[in-house]
Design a protein around this motif. Structure first.
Motif, mmCIF file in Angstrom:
data_model
loop_
_atom_site.group_PDB
_atom_site.id
_atom_site.type_symbol
_atom_site.label_atom_id
_atom_site.label_comp_id
_atom_site.label_asym_id
_atom_site.label_seq_id
_atom_site.Cartn_x
_atom_site.Cartn_y
_atom_site.Cartn_z
ATOM 1 N N TRP A 197 0.825 -1.210 0.000
ATOM 2 C CA TRP A 197 0.000 0.000 0.000
ATOM 3 C C TRP A 197 0.859 1.259 0.000
ATOM 4 C CZ3 TRP A 197 -4.531 1.652 -1.237
ATOM 5 C CH2 TRP A 197 -5.033 2.830 -0.710
ATOM 6 N N MET A 198 2.029 1.197 0.681
ATOM 7 C CA MET A 198 2.945 2.323 0.731
ATOM 8 C C MET A 198 4.345 1.827 0.395
ATOM 9 S SD MET A 198 1.658 4.290 4.195
ATOM 10 C CE MET A 198 2.909 5.575 4.025
ATOM 11 N N THR A 199 5.065 2.639 -0.365
ATOM 12 C CA THR A 199 6.468 2.378 -0.686
ATOM 13 C C THR A 199 7.283 3.540 -0.136
ATOM 14 O OG1 THR A 199 5.794 1.251 -2.711
ATOM 15 C CG2 THR A 199 8.108 1.872 -2.521
ATOM 16 N N LEU A 200 8.240 3.225 0.747
ATOM 17 C CA LEU A 200 8.943 4.259 1.496
ATOM 18 C C LEU A 200 10.377 4.421 1.028
ATOM 19 C CD1 LEU A 200 7.711 3.400 5.110
ATOM 20 C CD2 LEU A 200 6.729 5.021 3.488
ATOM 21 N N GLN A 201 10.877 5.626 1.230
ATOM 22 C CA GLN A 201 12.295 5.945 1.088
ATOM 23 C C GLN A 201 12.806 6.408 2.452
ATOM 24 O OE1 GLN A 201 12.987 8.808 -1.980
ATOM 25 N NE2 GLN A 201 12.590 7.376 -3.666
ATOM 26 N N TYR A 202 14.049 6.013 2.762
ATOM 27 C CA TYR A 202 14.621 6.311 4.079
ATOM 28 C C TYR A 202 15.862 7.193 3.908
ATOM 29 C CZ TYR A 202 11.743 2.276 5.307
ATOM 30 O OH TYR A 202 10.709 1.401 5.471
ATOM 31 N N GLU A 203 15.982 8.131 4.826
ATOM 32 C CA GLU A 203 17.147 9.011 4.838
ATOM 33 C C GLU A 203 17.839 8.868 6.201
ATOM 34 O OE1 GLU A 203 17.794 13.538 3.546
ATOM 35 O OE2 GLU A 203 16.816 13.315 5.491
ATOM 36 N N VAL A 204 19.128 8.507 6.159
ATOM 37 C CA VAL A 204 19.933 8.345 7.371
ATOM 38 C C VAL A 204 20.780 9.603 7.558
ATOM 39 C CG1 VAL A 204 21.717 6.979 8.509
ATOM 40 C CG2 VAL A 204 19.961 5.845 7.120
ATOM 41 N N GLN A 205 20.778 10.129 8.774
ATOM 42 C CA GLN A 205 21.604 11.278 9.121
ATOM 43 C C GLN A 205 22.490 10.918 10.328
ATOM 44 O OE1 GLN A 205 19.293 14.818 9.764
ATOM 45 N NE2 GLN A 205 18.500 14.889 7.658
ATOM 46 N N TYR A 206 23.676 11.477 10.336
ATOM 47 C CA TYR A 206 24.602 11.224 11.451
ATOM 48 C C TYR A 206 25.386 12.496 11.722
ATOM 49 C CZ TYR A 206 28.086 10.773 7.725
ATOM 50 O OH TYR A 206 28.888 11.008 6.631
ATOM 51 N N ARG A 207 25.941 12.572 12.951
ATOM 52 C CA ARG A 207 26.733 13.723 13.349
ATOM 53 C C ARG A 207 27.542 13.363 14.595
ATOM 54 N NH1 ARG A 207 22.894 17.944 16.788
ATOM 55 N NH2 ARG A 207 22.200 16.429 18.352
ATOM 56 N N ASP A 208 28.489 14.216 14.865
ATOM 57 C CA ASP A 208 29.188 14.166 16.151
ATOM 58 C C ASP A 208 28.226 14.703 17.205
ATOM 59 O OD1 ASP A 208 30.807 14.347 18.317
ATOM 60 O OD2 ASP A 208 32.442 15.404 17.310
ATOM 61 N N ALA A 209 28.075 13.964 18.293
ATOM 62 C CA ALA A 209 27.088 14.345 19.299
ATOM 63 C C ALA A 209 27.344 15.728 19.866
ATOM 64 C CB ALA A 209 27.057 13.316 20.421
ATOM 65 N N SER A 210 28.550 16.209 19.781
ATOM 66 C CA SER A 210 28.877 17.543 20.295
ATOM 67 C C SER A 210 28.691 18.621 19.251
ATOM 68 C CB SER A 210 30.327 17.556 20.820
ATOM 69 O OG SER A 210 31.233 17.260 19.746
ATOM 70 N N SER A 211 28.245 18.278 18.052
ATOM 71 C CA SER A 211 28.078 19.239 16.951
ATOM 72 C C SER A 211 26.605 19.385 16.620
ATOM 73 C CB SER A 211 28.864 18.779 15.721
ATOM 74 O OG SER A 211 28.598 19.636 14.619
ATOM 75 N N ASP A 212 26.236 20.520 16.015
ATOM 76 C CA ASP A 212 24.860 20.768 15.570
ATOM 77 C C ASP A 212 24.667 20.496 14.085
ATOM 78 O OD1 ASP A 212 24.175 21.561 18.126
ATOM 79 O OD2 ASP A 212 24.652 23.676 17.738
ATOM 80 N N LEU A 213 25.707 20.131 13.392
ATOM 81 C CA LEU A 213 25.659 19.934 11.942
ATOM 82 C C LEU A 213 25.442 18.454 11.632
ATOM 83 C CD1 LEU A 213 25.922 21.129 9.103
ATOM 84 C CD2 LEU A 213 28.399 20.734 9.249
#
Length: 448
Positions: free
Chosen positions: A172-188
């Motif tokens: 019924w639904m076909t999904l796309q996934y986006e993975v994000q990562y960062r240094d825990a001490s950074s906001d980027l």
């Protein structure tokens, strides 16, 4: 003294102007109520929310009402507007559209109106498939793939499960996934290219750094991603070959997953309770709707009975009027027929009189002809006898005998011709008499 009073008034004026200016700056601008958005998590139901703006008098339940219309095309003619099928009780300023009121590939138009529907505050048009924002994926986990020779970088495989509200297994639904990562001490945050599978490789993470990883999803045709999942933290020391640290990290990850599952179970329990309440409310609404429809059907049946009785009475009156008119027409036609029959009787009597007169005339003419025929025949016979006597008395006459014979023959022929003509005349009179009798019988039959 006057100068001091003037200075005092001037100072008071300046102070009053400054106070008014500060008050005017502190009053925020007025904002009318507006729709904040409509969102669907599973393309089977959706919710629309709104805020009251700066009008505090509209914060009471029922002061703002949501109306909608569902059309196959945005340019299709407008139909009847319907009010929100279910106002949420656990959340203010929200309308919930169940599966019964949700269709895809159609255009919804929602309007935010006042209680008496005299004011239109905001309006939006959308398709359900364009407002899908799936729930966040669950069960986020990671697996170490490789560590660089220097021990400064490593690669991991991140895996997860689709949101439970999305029917991915049935297609019924076909999904796309986006993975994000960062240094825990950074906001980027850094993002990996979206994938359709439930796993993704993240390369080049630094050791001795607490890395945070999260994932979100959207439909293939959707424009906006849903909320992010719970983050997982990955920390690989530079001495990765120490099996003890790996074991500790695995145990921490397992504990984290269990905590996530516990939270997820609590959330699912709350959702189940909400769904149960919604089902109860929907069943109550359905029963009320059924009762309303039954009462409407009864009222409609009574109305149809009254209309049918009215139609029957009208038909009965029309039939009676038609019978009355037909009876009057038949009486008028009978009177006309009687007049015609009386007229025909008078004409028939006159014709009988004329036929009788004609019969008398024919009889008299026939008698006259018979008398003439007898007189002529007597003359011819007397002439023939006289000629014979003359022949006997005068044996030798001046005229030869042949002359007398021819003359006698001539007289006989003339007699025969007259006899034939008289017989023909008599036959014609008899035929005319029979024809008159036949006409008389036909007139009698026609009269009958």
């Amino acid at each position: 003294m006057a100068a001091a009073l003037t200075v005092l008034l001037f100072s008071l004026h300046i102070f009053t102007a400054a106070a008014l200016e500060s008050v005017s700056e502190q009053v925020p601008p007025k904002r009318p109520p507006q729709l904040t958005g409509c969102v669907s998590t599973n393309m089977e139901t959706f919710r629309c929310t709104w805020n009251v703006g700066t009008s505090q008098g509209l914060s009471e339940p029922g002061e703002l009402r949501l109306f909608y219309i569902n059309k196959k095309s945005p340019h299709a003619p407008s139909e009847e507007w319907s009010e929100c099928p279910h106002y949420s009780t656990n959340k203010t300023n929200e309308c919930f559209f169940s599966e019964k009121h949700t269709t895809i590939w159609t255009f919804y138009t929602v309007e935010l109106r006042s209680r008496d529907q005299t004011m239109l505050y905001d309006e939006k048009t959308f398709c359900v498939e364009d407002i899908v924002r799936p729930d966040p994926p669950v069960g986020l986990n990671w697996t170490l793939l490789n560590v660089s020779l220097t021990g400064n970088y490593y690669d991991v495989m991140v895996s997860w499960k689709p949101p439970q509200s999305a029917d991915v297994g049935m297609g019924w639904m076909t999904l796309q996934y986006e993975v994000q990562y960062r240094d825990a001490s950074s906001d980027l945050w850094e993002a990996v290219e979206p994938v359709k599978s439930t796993h993704c490789s993240v390369f080049g993470l630094q050791t001795n750094v607490n890395n945070e990883v999260r994932v979100r999803c959207k439909t293939n045709s959707g424009k906006e991603f849903g909320e992010f999942s719970d983050s997982v933290f990955i920390h690989i020391p530079s001495k990765e070959r120490d099996s003890l640290l790996v074991t500790v990290n695995g145990l921490q990850q397992t504990l984290q997953e269990q905590c996530n599952l516990r939270v997820e179970n609590e959330r699912l329990k709350n959702d189940m309770a909400d769904l149960k309440q919604q089902n109860e409310r929907l069943s109550e609404d359905g029963e009320a709707e059924v009762q309303r429809l039954v009462s409407e059907m009864r009222a409609e049946g009574e109305r149809h009975k009254r209309e049918l009785e009215t139609v029957r009475q009208q038909c009965r009156r029309e039939v009676e009027d038609a019978h009355r008119q037909g009876f009057n027409q038949l009486e008028a036609r009978d009177a006309e027929v009687k007049k015609l029959l009386e007229k025909k009787d008078v004409d028939l009597e006159e014709m009988k009189k004329r036929l009788k007169e004609q019969e008398r005339e024919r009889q008299s003419e026939l008698l006259k002809l018979q008398m003439e025929f007898g007189a002529k025949l007597a003359r011819v016979q007397s002439t023939a006898q006289w000629s014979q006597q003359q022949q006997q008395q005068h044996g030798s006459s001046i005229l030869p005998q042949s002359v007398f014979k021819r003359k006698l023959q001539f007289f006989q022929e003339e007699k025969n011709k007259e006899i034939v003509a008289l017989r023909q005349r008599i036959r014609e009179l008899e035929e005319n008499q029979r024809a008159c009798g036949l006409n008389d019988s036909r007139l009698k039959r026609r009269k009958i």
